[in-house]
Design a protein around this motif. Sequence first.
Motif, PDB file in Angstrom:
ATOM      1  N   LYS A 163      -1.853   3.966  -0.561  1.00 38.01           N
ATOM      2  CA  LYS A 163      -3.038   3.548  -1.292  1.00 38.01           C
ATOM      3  C   LYS A 163      -3.929   2.691  -0.401  1.00 38.01           C
ATOM      4  N   HIS A 173      -8.799   4.915  -3.110  1.00 39.07           N
ATOM      5  CA  HIS A 173      -8.244   6.223  -2.775  1.00 39.07           C
ATOM      6  C   HIS A 173      -6.734   6.136  -2.545  1.00 39.07           C
ATOM      7  N   GLU A 174      -6.074   7.273  -2.723  1.00 42.19           N
ATOM      8  CA  GLU A 174      -4.649   7.354  -2.425  1.00 42.19           C
ATOM      9  C   GLU A 174      -4.313   8.740  -1.887  1.00 42.19           C
ATOM     10  N   GLY A 200      -8.900   9.833  -6.009  1.00 38.07           N
ATOM     11  CA  GLY A 200      -9.564   8.543  -6.013  1.00 38.07           C
ATOM     12  C   GLY A 200     -10.895   8.630  -6.722  1.00 38.07           C
ATOM     13  N   ARG A 209       3.572   7.777  -1.226  1.00 40.86           N
ATOM     14  CA  ARG A 209       2.163   7.602  -1.573  1.00 40.86           C
ATOM     15  C   ARG A 209       1.589   6.411  -0.816  1.00 40.86           C
ATOM     16  N   ASN A 266      -0.827  11.277  -1.077  1.00 37.18           N
ATOM     17  CA  ASN A 266       0.620  11.441  -1.150  1.00 37.18           C
ATOM     18  C   ASN A 266       1.045  12.728  -0.464  1.00 37.18           C
ATOM     19  N   SER A 311       0.799  -1.225   0.000  1.00 39.54           N
ATOM     20  CA  SER A 311       0.000   0.000   0.000  1.00 39.54           C
ATOM     21  C   SER A 311       0.836   1.281   0.000  1.00 39.54           C
ATOM     22  N   THR A 312       2.160   1.157   0.007  1.00 42.37           N
ATOM     23  CA  THR A 312       3.015   2.338   0.129  1.00 42.37           C
ATOM     24  C   THR A 312       4.158   2.292  -0.870  1.00 42.37           C
TER      25      THR A 312
END
Length: 344
Positions: A106, A110-111, A156, A104, A113, A73-74
């Motif tokens: 995630k 959605h994400e 997102g 970033r 940063n 996720s990163t």
Amino acid sequence: MIRTLVAALLLLLVGSAAAAEELPEWIQNLKVSGHVFGDAYGVGSHHNPAIEGENGFWFRRAFLTFDSKISESTDLRLRFEANSPGDFSTSRNLDTFLKDLYVRFKGGRHELNAGLSPSVTWDLVEPHWGYRQVERTPLDLYKWGAARDIGVAAKGSLDERKRVRYNVMLANGEGTKSETDHGKKVMLEFSFHPTAAWTLEAYGDADNRPGQTDRTTWQVFAGYKGERGRVGLLYAGQKRETSPTTALHLSLASVYGAIKAGDRTTLLARVDRVFDPIPDGGTIDYIVMDPTAKATFALLGLDVALNKKISLIPNVEAVAYEAVGSNPEPGNDLIGRLTLFVQY
């Protein structure tokens, strides 16, 4: 700087591999990429007699990018850029600077940063146009915003089919430079994708700048992308405060298209109409426009793909001016280029 960094990474990689007899996990998850584009150019005519007849070769941009996947996720991005001076008068080595440095996160649709990252302003329009290596998108070209900024951003989709999407950023408003005042810039974009082919966008930002120089910008965009090519249409406006009671009101429209002419060739064309004098026209790199007149910008080119990584793109850019008030009408600009685009 870039050479030193690459050399250091290679030494670290070799040393770690020799000690552990295998690549460390962070090296295995590191992706190195980049691209470069430049031109052989000639100025056929120009409103500035000192520039008319200029010709030569230059690298307009070179990028070196490091992407590291920290977890599912990163991820982290580090990107360097080098570019040539484009004012037709400055002679110096390519400038190298940090273009991206962000982490970033995630989660689902959605994400988020944080750091130095792409701004929202033309984050959607530029990939749809698809020919940054030939010319910048309108708001970028006429200096209505910055390509990067330092802050936090989120993007997102609001539905499972990803038809309604958002992109928002709170940033310094200083581009790649450090903050020097208390003001901030807020950028917000919503886009609607009713089908895979169609994109509709509404964008707006508010930039709190020092003194009485605040700016607000808005843009609406519609684009279509099919098997044979794509077309796009945008209209934008900007208000620039100049005092407590006065402001510049700017507006422009643009239409472009890119159509496949063969298996390895694509015909591209674009027309911008700038309805007001361009305040920053004299500082627009690689073309330099007159800041006192309205302008119609036109571009025509042919993308010839030599392979999947290299293209040659002969193209012509022309600017026709319309005098404002009592100012004399400038002469027109005409620049021919053979653009080389390499991905690696």
